[in-house]
Design an enzyme around this catalytic site. Structure first.
Site, mmCIF file in Angstrom:
data_model
loop_
_atom_site.group_PDB
_atom_site.id
_atom_site.type_symbol
_atom_site.label_atom_id
_atom_site.label_comp_id
_atom_site.label_asym_id
_atom_site.label_seq_id
_atom_site.Cartn_x
_atom_site.Cartn_y
_atom_site.Cartn_z
ATOM 1 N N SER A 126 6.743 19.461 48.748
ATOM 2 C CA SER A 126 6.124 18.134 48.819
ATOM 3 C C SER A 126 5.169 18.058 49.992
ATOM 4 C CB SER A 126 7.223 17.078 48.977
ATOM 5 O OG SER A 126 6.700 15.837 49.389
ATOM 6 N N TYR A 151 14.156 12.645 53.318
ATOM 7 C CA TYR A 151 13.705 13.398 52.143
ATOM 8 C C TYR A 151 12.716 14.479 52.558
ATOM 9 C CZ TYR A 151 10.741 14.594 48.203
ATOM 10 O OH TYR A 151 9.995 15.293 47.280
ATOM 11 N N LYS A 155 12.887 18.857 52.533
ATOM 12 C CA LYS A 155 11.883 19.787 52.011
ATOM 13 C C LYS A 155 11.481 20.798 53.086
ATOM 14 C CE LYS A 155 11.489 18.301 47.785
ATOM 15 N NZ LYS A 155 11.925 19.126 46.635
#
Length: 337
Positions: A126, A151, A155
């Site tokens: 991402s 989040y 990643k």
């Protein structure tokens, strides 16, 4: 061609990628615990491709169950890993849930790949790994800053795990750092259809237009952007699916492919939230009820991609813009509802 395991293959991006893989001659199996996806996507895949794929309703955090999948399919040559929790706001509220699911699941998957002599690994990363980008557009050489959300941190950690774990193995890996997937398959048989409440802008817009929610909230209009709202790089899900297939083919067919490499996937132009709303209103003729709300914790103000490297190495180019995204999403929303 080898057999490809797609984790999260019943999910939004995963299901579109499964279709693209099948259309390019691959045999595909899926692992998806259906925590935020619906089995109806399997029907959509079959209707589009004429092929029924097998999905194992397995949680990646259960190593024994995951090993059983690999045991039943010793001919898996490549893995494309989508399965993860992905809502920025939810990750701020429940960070431990995100670390437990996204990181532990990846570790188990990496274990199985090494044990089973898998050769190729494509990771759904991402743009959040870059944190707050000082210079736009964002390139693969942009500094990795502290993530703005748990989040994004999962990643970042996952990319490190992949690099370290595969270093002394035969596995070659590609990290695909993409921006904001949206839109639906041209057949109207696949699209974004989460079990949880939609949080991404495009489905929120279509649900508002359908009367399924009262309004769309624009999170902030006082940022240093063209119109004060956040800037994002919206990429059509079919272009994104194509990039995963091309990345896999690159690893299979290019001896010069590095042990580990990363690629940005985006249209290459930023679109503000308010511009996205205007694009929706233009292509659909539907006025949208929206209001300005406070900024959302964990959101980056502006980010968009430079995809030159993906074009050069993978032969990939996005072919659809924000209006095509909105048009296909609206058609899908009307069919679904």
């Amino acid at each position: 061609m080898g057999k490809i395991l797609v984790t999260g293959g019943v999910g939004y991006i995963g299901s579109h990628t499964v279709v693209d893989l099948i259309e390019n001659g691959y045999e595909v199996i899926s692992v998806d615990n259906l925590v935020n996806s619906k089995e109806s996507a399997l029907e959509g895949i079959e209707r589009i491709t004429g092929i029924s794929i097998e999905n194992y309703e397995v949680d990646l955090c259960d190593l024994n169950d995951l090993r059983q999948v690999f045991s039943e399919h010793p001919d898996i040559s490549g893995v494309i890993h989508f399965a993860a929790l992905k809502a920025v706001g939810e990750s701020v509220e429940e960070p431990v849930l995100y670390f437990r699911n996204n990181v532990n699941g990846l570790i188990n998957l990496v274990d199985c790949c090494i044990e089973s002599n898998v050769k190729h690994f494509i990771f759904s990363s991402s743009c959040t790994v870059y944190g707050v980008v000082e210079n736009l557009p964002c390139t693969e050489d942009s500094p990795i800053k502290p993530a703005e959300s748990p989040y994004g941190r999962t990643k970042q950690i996952s990319e490190m795990i992949i690099e370290d774990s595969f270093r002394n193995t035969d596995v070659k890996a590609i990290l695909l750092r993409y921006f904001n997937p949206a839109g639906a398959h041209k057949s109207n048989l696949l699209g974004e259809n989460p079990k949880k409440v939609a949080l991404n802008l495009v489905p929120v817009i279509t649900e508002t237009a359908l009367g399924l929610r009262e309004k769309t909230v624009v999170f902030g209009d006082q940022f240093d952007t063209r119109d004060g709202s956040c800037v994002r790089d919206y990429i059509h899900v079919m272009d994104l699916a194509d990039a995963h297939t091309k990345a896999l083919q690159f690893l299979e067919n290019s001896p010069e492919a590095k042990k580990l490499d990363s690629y940005n996937l985006g249209i290459g132009k930023g679109v503000t939230v308010l511009e996205a709303i205007k694009a929706f209103e233009k292509v659909t003729g539907q006025p949208l009820n929206y209001e300005i709300g406070p900024p959302r914790p964990g959101d980056v103000v502006a980010i968009y991609a430079d995809h030159t490297k993906a074009t050069k190495d993978l032969g990939w180019n996005p072919t659809r813009g924000i209006e095509e995204i909105m048009e296909s999403a609206w058609k899908w929303a009307n069919r679904k509802n």
